[in-house]
Scaffold this active site. Sequence first.
Site, PDB file in Angstrom:
ATOM      1  CB  CYS A 146      84.125  16.711 151.916  1.00  0.00           C
ATOM      2  SG  CYS A 146      83.106  17.944 150.879  1.00  0.00           S
ATOM      3  CG  PHE A 147      86.529  11.360 152.698  1.00  0.00           C
ATOM      4  CD1 PHE A 147      87.990  10.816 152.034  1.00  0.00           C
ATOM      5  CD2 PHE A 147      85.374  10.658 152.094  1.00  0.00           C
ATOM      6  CE1 PHE A 147      87.913   9.632 151.054  1.00  0.00           C
ATOM      7  CE2 PHE A 147      85.400  10.101 150.889  1.00  0.00           C
ATOM      8  CZ  PHE A 147      86.632   9.256 150.394  1.00  0.00           C
TER       9      PHE A 147
END
EC number: 2.3.1.74
Length: 401
Positions: A168-169
Amino acid sequence: MAGATVTVEEVRKAQRATGPATVLAIGTATPANCVHQADYPDYYFRITKSEHMTELKEKFKRMCDKSQIRKRYMHLTEEYLAENPNMCAYMAPSLDARQDIVVVEVPKLGKAAAQKAIKEWGQPKSKITHLVFCTTSGVDMPGADYQLTKMLGLRPSVNRLMMYQQGCFAGGTVLRVAKDLAENNRGARVLVVCSEITAVTFRGPSESHLDSMVGQALFGDGAAAVIVGADPDERVERPLFQLVSASQTILPDSEGAIDGHLREVGLTFHLLKDVPGLISKNIERSLEEAFKPLGITDYNSIFWVAHPGGPAILDQVEAKVGLKKERMRATRHVLSEYGNMSSACVLFILDEMRKRSAEDGQATTGEGFDWGVLFGFGPGLTVETVVLHSVPITTGATITA
Protein backbone atom coordinates in the site's frame (compact mmCIF):
# COMPACT_ATOMS: atom_id res chain seq x y z
CA MET A 1 43.43 9.69 -33.12
CA ALA A 2 41.43 12.64 -31.80
CA GLY A 3 40.56 12.84 -28.10
CA ALA A 4 37.11 13.55 -26.66
CA THR A 5 35.90 17.10 -27.19
CA VAL A 6 33.52 17.13 -24.22
CA THR A 7 33.94 16.37 -20.53
CA VAL A 8 31.95 13.92 -18.46
CA GLU A 9 30.49 16.87 -16.58
CA GLU A 10 29.26 18.45 -19.82
CA VAL A 11 27.65 15.17 -20.88
CA ARG A 12 26.09 14.78 -17.44
CA LYS A 13 24.67 18.29 -17.52
CA ALA A 14 23.20 17.78 -20.98
CA GLN A 15 21.51 14.57 -19.85
CA ARG A 16 19.59 16.21 -17.01
CA ALA A 17 16.41 18.24 -16.98
CA THR A 18 16.35 21.83 -15.77
CA GLY A 19 13.11 21.95 -13.78
CA PRO A 20 11.33 19.66 -11.31
CA ALA A 21 9.39 16.56 -12.28
CA THR A 22 5.73 17.36 -12.88
CA VAL A 23 2.55 15.31 -13.10
CA LEU A 24 1.19 16.09 -16.58
CA ALA A 25 -1.91 13.87 -16.73
CA ILE A 26 -3.89 11.38 -14.63
CA GLY A 27 -6.19 8.53 -15.63
CA THR A 28 -8.12 6.00 -13.52
CA ALA A 29 -10.12 2.83 -14.18
CA THR A 30 -12.09 0.20 -12.26
CA PRO A 31 -13.75 -3.10 -13.17
CA ALA A 32 -17.44 -2.84 -14.09
CA ASN A 33 -18.59 -4.98 -11.14
CA CYS A 34 -19.63 -2.64 -8.29
CA VAL A 35 -20.18 -3.94 -4.75
CA HIS A 36 -22.12 -1.86 -2.22
CA GLN A 37 -20.72 -2.08 1.30
CA ALA A 38 -24.13 -2.30 2.97
CA ASP A 39 -24.87 -5.52 1.06
CA TYR A 40 -21.39 -7.00 1.25
CA PRO A 41 -21.51 -8.97 4.56
CA ASP A 42 -24.54 -10.99 3.41
CA TYR A 43 -22.97 -11.59 0.00
CA TYR A 44 -19.53 -12.47 1.42
CA PHE A 45 -20.81 -15.03 3.93
CA ARG A 46 -23.18 -16.53 1.38
CA ILE A 47 -20.64 -16.93 -1.45
CA THR A 48 -18.04 -18.41 0.95
CA LYS A 49 -20.66 -20.79 2.41
CA SER A 50 -20.00 -19.39 5.91
CA GLU A 51 -23.51 -18.33 6.94
CA HIS A 52 -23.41 -20.71 9.89
CA MET A 53 -20.71 -18.49 11.47
CA THR A 54 -23.30 -16.08 12.82
CA GLU A 55 -21.12 -14.35 15.44
CA LEU A 56 -18.30 -13.88 12.95
CA LYS A 57 -20.74 -12.43 10.44
CA GLU A 58 -21.90 -9.88 13.02
CA LYS A 59 -18.25 -8.90 13.62
CA PHE A 60 -17.74 -8.53 9.88
CA LYS A 61 -20.87 -6.38 9.61
CA ARG A 62 -19.45 -4.07 12.26
CA MET A 63 -16.13 -3.89 10.37
CA CYS A 64 -17.98 -2.93 7.18
CA ASP A 65 -20.17 -0.39 9.03
CA LYS A 66 -17.10 1.30 10.53
CA SER A 67 -15.11 1.24 7.28
CA GLN A 68 -16.57 4.54 5.96
CA ILE A 69 -16.71 2.79 2.57
CA ARG A 70 -19.89 3.18 0.51
CA LYS A 71 -18.92 1.01 -2.45
CA ARG A 72 -16.02 -0.85 -4.07
CA TYR A 73 -15.27 -2.36 -7.46
CA MET A 74 -14.19 -5.98 -7.85
CA HIS A 75 -13.24 -8.07 -10.86
CA LEU A 76 -14.33 -11.22 -9.01
CA THR A 77 -17.99 -11.81 -9.77
CA GLU A 78 -20.34 -14.19 -7.98
CA GLU A 79 -20.33 -16.43 -11.08
CA TYR A 80 -16.56 -16.74 -11.13
CA LEU A 81 -16.35 -17.49 -7.42
CA ALA A 82 -19.07 -20.13 -7.73
CA GLU A 83 -16.94 -21.85 -10.38
CA ASN A 84 -13.80 -21.65 -8.19
CA PRO A 85 -14.85 -22.73 -4.68
CA ASN A 86 -11.24 -23.05 -3.48
CA MET A 87 -10.94 -19.26 -3.71
CA CYS A 88 -13.89 -18.99 -1.32
CA ALA A 89 -12.36 -21.28 1.30
CA TYR A 90 -10.23 -19.79 4.07
CA MET A 91 -7.02 -21.66 3.19
CA ALA A 92 -7.36 -23.93 0.13
CA PRO A 93 -4.79 -24.31 -2.68
CA SER A 94 -5.94 -21.76 -5.25
CA LEU A 95 -2.91 -19.87 -6.54
CA ASP A 96 -3.23 -21.21 -10.10
CA ALA A 97 -6.82 -19.96 -10.40
CA ARG A 98 -5.84 -16.58 -8.95
CA GLN A 99 -2.81 -16.25 -11.23
CA ASP A 100 -4.95 -17.09 -14.28
CA ILE A 101 -7.00 -13.99 -13.48
CA VAL A 102 -4.36 -11.46 -12.51
CA VAL A 103 -1.79 -12.10 -15.25
CA VAL A 104 -4.50 -11.11 -17.74
CA GLU A 105 -6.59 -8.58 -15.82
CA VAL A 106 -3.87 -6.53 -14.08
CA PRO A 107 -2.31 -5.26 -17.34
CA LYS A 108 -5.77 -4.94 -18.93
CA LEU A 109 -7.04 -2.66 -16.13
CA GLY A 110 -3.74 -0.78 -16.24
CA LYS A 111 -4.23 -0.23 -19.96
CA ALA A 112 -7.65 1.37 -19.39
CA ALA A 113 -6.16 3.87 -16.91
CA ALA A 114 -3.08 4.51 -19.09
CA GLN A 115 -5.17 5.26 -22.18
CA LYS A 116 -7.09 7.93 -20.25
CA ALA A 117 -3.85 9.52 -19.00
CA ILE A 118 -2.29 9.48 -22.48
CA LYS A 119 -5.42 11.04 -24.00
CA GLU A 120 -5.40 13.85 -21.43
CA TRP A 121 -1.66 14.38 -21.91
CA GLY A 122 -2.31 15.01 -25.61
CA GLN A 123 1.06 13.85 -26.87
CA PRO A 124 1.81 10.86 -29.13
CA LYS A 125 2.55 7.71 -27.12
CA SER A 126 5.83 7.42 -29.04
CA LYS A 127 7.10 10.20 -26.75
CA ILE A 128 6.83 7.92 -23.69
CA THR A 129 10.42 7.05 -22.78
CA HIS A 130 9.93 5.13 -19.51
CA LEU A 131 7.29 2.85 -18.01
CA VAL A 132 6.98 2.16 -14.28
CA PHE A 133 4.38 -0.52 -13.49
CA CYS A 134 3.39 -1.47 -9.95
CA THR A 135 1.11 -4.21 -8.65
CA THR A 136 0.73 -6.36 -5.55
CA SER A 137 -1.56 -8.68 -7.51
CA GLY A 138 0.39 -11.70 -8.71
CA VAL A 139 3.81 -12.20 -10.30
CA ASP A 140 4.70 -13.23 -13.86
CA MET A 141 7.54 -13.18 -16.42
CA PRO A 142 7.68 -11.28 -18.67
CA GLY A 143 5.81 -8.96 -16.37
CA ALA A 144 2.75 -6.74 -16.54
CA ASP A 145 5.07 -3.95 -17.75
CA TYR A 146 5.90 -6.00 -20.85
CA GLN A 147 2.25 -6.90 -21.44
CA LEU A 148 1.20 -3.25 -21.14
CA THR A 149 3.95 -2.13 -23.52
CA LYS A 150 2.55 -4.54 -26.12
CA MET A 151 -1.09 -3.63 -25.42
CA LEU A 152 -0.51 0.12 -25.76
CA GLY A 153 1.85 -0.20 -28.72
CA LEU A 154 4.69 1.61 -26.95
CA ARG A 155 8.14 1.66 -28.55
CA PRO A 156 10.13 -1.56 -27.96
CA SER A 157 12.95 0.62 -26.61
CA VAL A 158 10.84 2.09 -23.79
CA ASN A 159 12.76 1.73 -20.51
CA ARG A 160 10.64 -0.46 -18.22
CA LEU A 161 10.63 -1.01 -14.47
CA MET A 162 8.32 -3.63 -12.94
CA MET A 163 7.56 -3.39 -9.22
CA TYR A 164 5.84 -6.45 -7.71
CA GLN A 165 4.72 -7.07 -4.11
CA GLN A 166 5.33 -3.60 -2.68
CA GLY A 167 1.97 -3.05 -1.03
CA CYS A 168 0.00 0.00 0.00
CA PHE A 169 2.91 2.45 0.28
CA ALA A 170 3.87 2.01 -3.38
CA GLY A 171 1.79 4.87 -4.78
CA GLY A 172 4.43 7.09 -3.20
CA THR A 173 7.26 4.84 -4.40
CA VAL A 174 6.30 5.06 -8.06
CA LEU A 175 6.19 8.87 -7.89
CA ARG A 176 9.61 8.93 -6.20
CA VAL A 177 11.07 6.71 -8.91
CA ALA A 178 9.35 8.67 -11.70
CA LYS A 179 10.73 11.92 -10.26
CA ASP A 180 14.30 10.59 -10.41
CA LEU A 181 13.81 9.28 -13.95
CA ALA A 182 12.26 12.51 -15.25
CA GLU A 183 14.81 14.83 -13.66
CA ASN A 184 17.86 12.77 -14.62
CA ASN A 185 16.87 12.14 -18.26
CA ARG A 186 16.25 15.33 -20.24
CA GLY A 187 13.05 15.08 -22.26
CA ALA A 188 11.90 11.91 -20.47
CA ARG A 189 8.18 11.23 -20.24
CA VAL A 190 7.42 8.53 -17.68
CA LEU A 191 4.19 6.54 -17.80
CA VAL A 192 3.43 5.34 -14.26
CA VAL A 193 0.77 2.66 -13.76
CA CYS A 194 -0.56 1.11 -10.53
CA SER A 195 -3.04 -1.72 -11.11
CA GLU A 196 -4.50 -3.74 -8.24
CA ILE A 197 -6.99 -6.64 -8.23
CA THR A 198 -8.16 -8.37 -5.04
CA ALA A 199 -8.37 -11.78 -6.72
CA VAL A 200 -5.08 -12.67 -4.99
CA THR A 201 -6.34 -11.88 -1.48
CA PHE A 202 -10.02 -12.87 -1.52
CA ARG A 203 -10.77 -15.77 0.84
CA GLY A 204 -13.39 -16.98 3.28
CA PRO A 205 -13.58 -15.92 6.95
CA SER A 206 -11.82 -17.54 9.91
CA GLU A 207 -12.21 -17.13 13.68
CA SER A 208 -8.44 -17.44 14.03
CA HIS A 209 -7.51 -14.78 11.46
CA LEU A 210 -9.59 -11.66 12.07
CA ASP A 211 -6.98 -9.41 10.43
CA SER A 212 -7.66 -11.19 7.13
CA MET A 213 -11.30 -10.18 7.53
CA VAL A 214 -10.23 -6.56 7.95
CA GLY A 215 -8.73 -6.81 4.48
CA GLN A 216 -11.92 -8.37 3.10
CA ALA A 217 -13.86 -5.38 4.47
CA LEU A 218 -11.51 -2.77 2.97
CA PHE A 219 -9.86 -3.84 -0.28
CA GLY A 220 -11.13 -2.93 -3.74
CA ASP A 221 -9.88 -3.10 -7.33
CA GLY A 222 -8.61 -0.16 -9.36
CA ALA A 223 -5.87 1.14 -11.62
CA ALA A 224 -4.41 4.61 -11.95
CA ALA A 225 -1.88 6.06 -14.36
CA VAL A 226 0.05 9.32 -14.49
CA ILE A 227 2.44 10.89 -16.99
CA VAL A 228 5.46 12.49 -15.30
CA GLY A 229 8.01 14.74 -16.99
CA ALA A 230 10.20 17.77 -16.32
CA ASP A 231 10.34 21.03 -18.32
CA PRO A 232 6.82 20.69 -19.78
CA ASP A 233 6.02 22.08 -23.20
CA GLU A 234 3.14 24.29 -22.13
CA ARG A 235 1.88 24.70 -25.68
CA VAL A 236 0.60 21.12 -25.48
CA GLU A 237 1.18 19.87 -21.90
CA ARG A 238 -0.84 20.94 -18.85
CA PRO A 239 1.06 20.58 -15.55
CA LEU A 240 -0.99 19.45 -12.54
CA PHE A 241 1.42 18.96 -9.61
CA GLN A 242 5.18 19.37 -9.21
CA LEU A 243 7.10 16.64 -7.34
CA VAL A 244 9.41 18.67 -5.09
CA SER A 245 10.98 15.99 -2.87
CA ALA A 246 10.43 12.33 -2.04
CA SER A 247 11.69 9.99 0.67
CA GLN A 248 11.07 6.55 2.17
CA THR A 249 11.53 5.35 5.75
CA ILE A 250 10.85 2.30 7.92
CA LEU A 251 9.07 3.22 11.15
CA PRO A 252 10.81 2.21 14.40
CA ASP A 253 9.44 -0.80 16.32
CA SER A 254 7.06 -1.67 13.48
CA GLU A 255 8.37 -5.00 12.21
CA GLY A 256 5.48 -7.32 11.41
CA ALA A 257 2.88 -4.54 11.58
CA ILE A 258 1.63 -5.29 8.07
CA ASP A 259 2.64 -8.47 6.24
CA GLY A 260 1.59 -10.25 3.08
CA HIS A 261 2.77 -13.72 2.07
CA LEU A 262 2.29 -15.32 -1.35
CA ARG A 263 1.45 -18.98 -0.81
CA GLU A 264 -0.45 -21.83 -2.51
CA VAL A 265 -3.58 -20.32 -0.99
CA GLY A 266 -2.95 -16.91 -2.57
CA LEU A 267 -1.70 -13.74 -0.89
CA THR A 268 -2.38 -13.89 2.85
CA PHE A 269 -2.78 -10.59 4.70
CA HIS A 270 -1.68 -10.00 8.29
CA LEU A 271 -2.09 -6.99 10.60
CA LEU A 272 -0.03 -7.79 13.66
CA LYS A 273 0.21 -4.49 15.52
CA ASP A 274 -1.56 -1.19 16.13
CA VAL A 275 -0.99 0.24 12.64
CA PRO A 276 -2.96 3.50 13.12
CA GLY A 277 -1.08 4.15 16.36
CA LEU A 278 2.32 3.47 14.79
CA ILE A 279 1.63 5.79 11.87
CA SER A 280 0.16 8.65 13.93
CA LYS A 281 2.99 8.38 16.47
CA ASN A 282 5.59 8.94 13.74
CA ILE A 283 3.74 11.24 11.34
CA GLU A 284 5.03 14.49 12.83
CA ARG A 285 8.65 13.45 12.33
CA SER A 286 7.99 12.71 8.65
CA LEU A 287 6.25 16.07 8.23
CA GLU A 288 9.04 17.97 9.97
CA GLU A 289 11.75 16.34 7.86
CA ALA A 290 9.83 17.15 4.68
CA PHE A 291 8.62 20.68 5.43
CA LYS A 292 11.13 22.23 7.85
CA PRO A 293 13.47 23.11 4.96
CA LEU A 294 10.54 24.99 3.39
CA GLY A 295 9.71 26.89 6.59
CA ILE A 296 6.26 25.27 6.82
CA THR A 297 5.02 24.27 10.29
CA ASP A 298 1.25 24.77 9.88
CA TYR A 299 0.00 21.52 8.37
CA ASN A 300 -3.47 22.97 7.83
CA SER A 301 -1.86 25.34 5.30
CA ILE A 302 -1.01 22.50 2.90
CA PHE A 303 -3.14 20.06 0.90
CA TRP A 304 -3.19 16.39 1.94
CA VAL A 305 -3.10 13.15 -0.04
CA ALA A 306 -2.86 10.21 2.39
CA HIS A 307 -3.19 6.54 1.55
CA PRO A 308 -6.57 5.58 3.08
CA GLY A 309 -5.50 2.30 4.65
CA GLY A 310 -8.61 2.55 6.81
CA PRO A 311 -10.61 5.21 8.66
CA ALA A 312 -8.74 4.69 11.95
CA ILE A 313 -5.44 5.71 10.32
CA LEU A 314 -6.97 8.92 8.97
CA ASP A 315 -8.74 9.69 12.27
CA GLN A 316 -5.57 9.27 14.34
CA VAL A 317 -3.38 11.25 11.93
CA GLU A 318 -5.93 14.09 11.99
CA ALA A 319 -5.97 14.07 15.79
CA LYS A 320 -2.18 13.91 16.14
CA VAL A 321 -1.48 16.78 13.74
CA GLY A 322 -4.59 18.82 14.61
CA LEU A 323 -5.89 18.70 11.05
CA LYS A 324 -9.18 20.27 10.08
CA LYS A 325 -11.60 17.70 8.66
CA GLU A 326 -11.62 19.31 5.20
CA ARG A 327 -7.89 18.61 4.70
CA MET A 328 -8.68 14.90 4.24
CA ARG A 329 -11.78 15.47 2.11
CA ALA A 330 -10.31 14.08 -1.14
CA THR A 331 -8.73 11.15 0.70
CA ARG A 332 -11.96 10.20 2.47
CA HIS A 333 -13.94 10.58 -0.75
CA VAL A 334 -11.75 7.99 -2.50
CA LEU A 335 -12.00 5.64 0.50
CA SER A 336 -15.79 5.99 0.44
CA GLU A 337 -16.24 5.47 -3.31
CA TYR A 338 -13.54 2.86 -4.04
CA GLY A 339 -12.23 1.32 -0.80
CA ASN A 340 -8.53 0.59 -0.28
CA MET A 341 -7.01 -0.04 -3.73
CA SER A 342 -3.47 -0.40 -2.35
CA SER A 343 -0.88 1.47 -4.48
CA ALA A 344 -3.47 3.08 -6.78
CA CYS A 345 -5.26 5.03 -4.02
CA VAL A 346 -3.06 8.12 -3.80
CA LEU A 347 -3.18 8.60 -7.57
CA PHE A 348 -7.00 8.41 -7.44
CA ILE A 349 -6.87 11.06 -4.70
CA LEU A 350 -4.67 13.37 -6.82
CA ASP A 351 -7.22 13.00 -9.62
CA GLU A 352 -10.14 13.74 -7.31
CA MET A 353 -8.32 16.74 -5.81
CA ARG A 354 -7.45 18.46 -9.09
CA LYS A 355 -10.98 17.89 -10.47
CA ARG A 356 -12.77 19.12 -7.35
CA SER A 357 -10.41 22.11 -7.05
CA ALA A 358 -11.39 23.19 -10.58
CA GLU A 359 -15.11 22.57 -9.96
CA ASP A 360 -15.01 24.59 -6.74
CA GLY A 361 -13.24 27.53 -8.41
CA GLN A 362 -10.08 27.14 -6.33
CA ALA A 363 -6.96 29.05 -7.37
CA THR A 364 -4.75 25.96 -7.55
CA THR A 365 -4.95 22.23 -8.24
CA GLY A 366 -4.22 21.69 -4.53
CA GLU A 367 -7.53 22.97 -3.10
CA GLY A 368 -6.23 26.53 -3.32
CA PHE A 369 -3.00 25.77 -1.43
CA ASP A 370 0.49 25.98 -2.94
CA TRP A 371 2.23 23.18 -1.04
CA GLY A 372 1.06 19.68 -0.22
CA VAL A 373 2.05 16.26 1.06
CA LEU A 374 1.41 12.76 -0.27
CA PHE A 375 1.80 9.84 2.14
CA GLY A 376 1.96 6.14 1.36
CA PHE A 377 1.75 3.61 4.23
CA GLY A 378 2.35 -0.12 3.90
CA PRO A 379 4.27 -3.29 4.78
CA GLY A 380 7.45 -2.75 6.79
CA LEU A 381 5.93 -0.55 8.25
CA THR A 382 7.11 1.63 5.37
CA VAL A 383 6.18 5.28 4.85
CA GLU A 384 6.65 7.20 1.60
CA THR A 385 6.57 11.00 1.86
CA VAL A 386 6.27 13.15 -1.27
CA VAL A 387 6.25 16.95 -1.13
CA LEU A 388 4.05 18.41 -3.86
CA HIS A 389 3.57 21.90 -5.28
CA SER A 390 0.27 22.73 -6.93
CA VAL A 391 -0.28 24.64 -10.17
CA PRO A 392 -2.56 27.65 -10.79
CA ILE A 393 -5.81 26.45 -12.35
CA THR A 394 -6.32 29.70 -14.25
CA THR A 395 -3.20 29.50 -16.42
CA GLY A 396 -2.02 25.89 -16.07
CA ALA A 397 1.53 27.26 -15.79
CA THR A 398 4.12 25.83 -13.45
CA ILE A 399 5.33 27.68 -10.40
CA THR A 400 9.00 27.98 -9.67
CA ALA A 401 9.44 26.30 -6.31
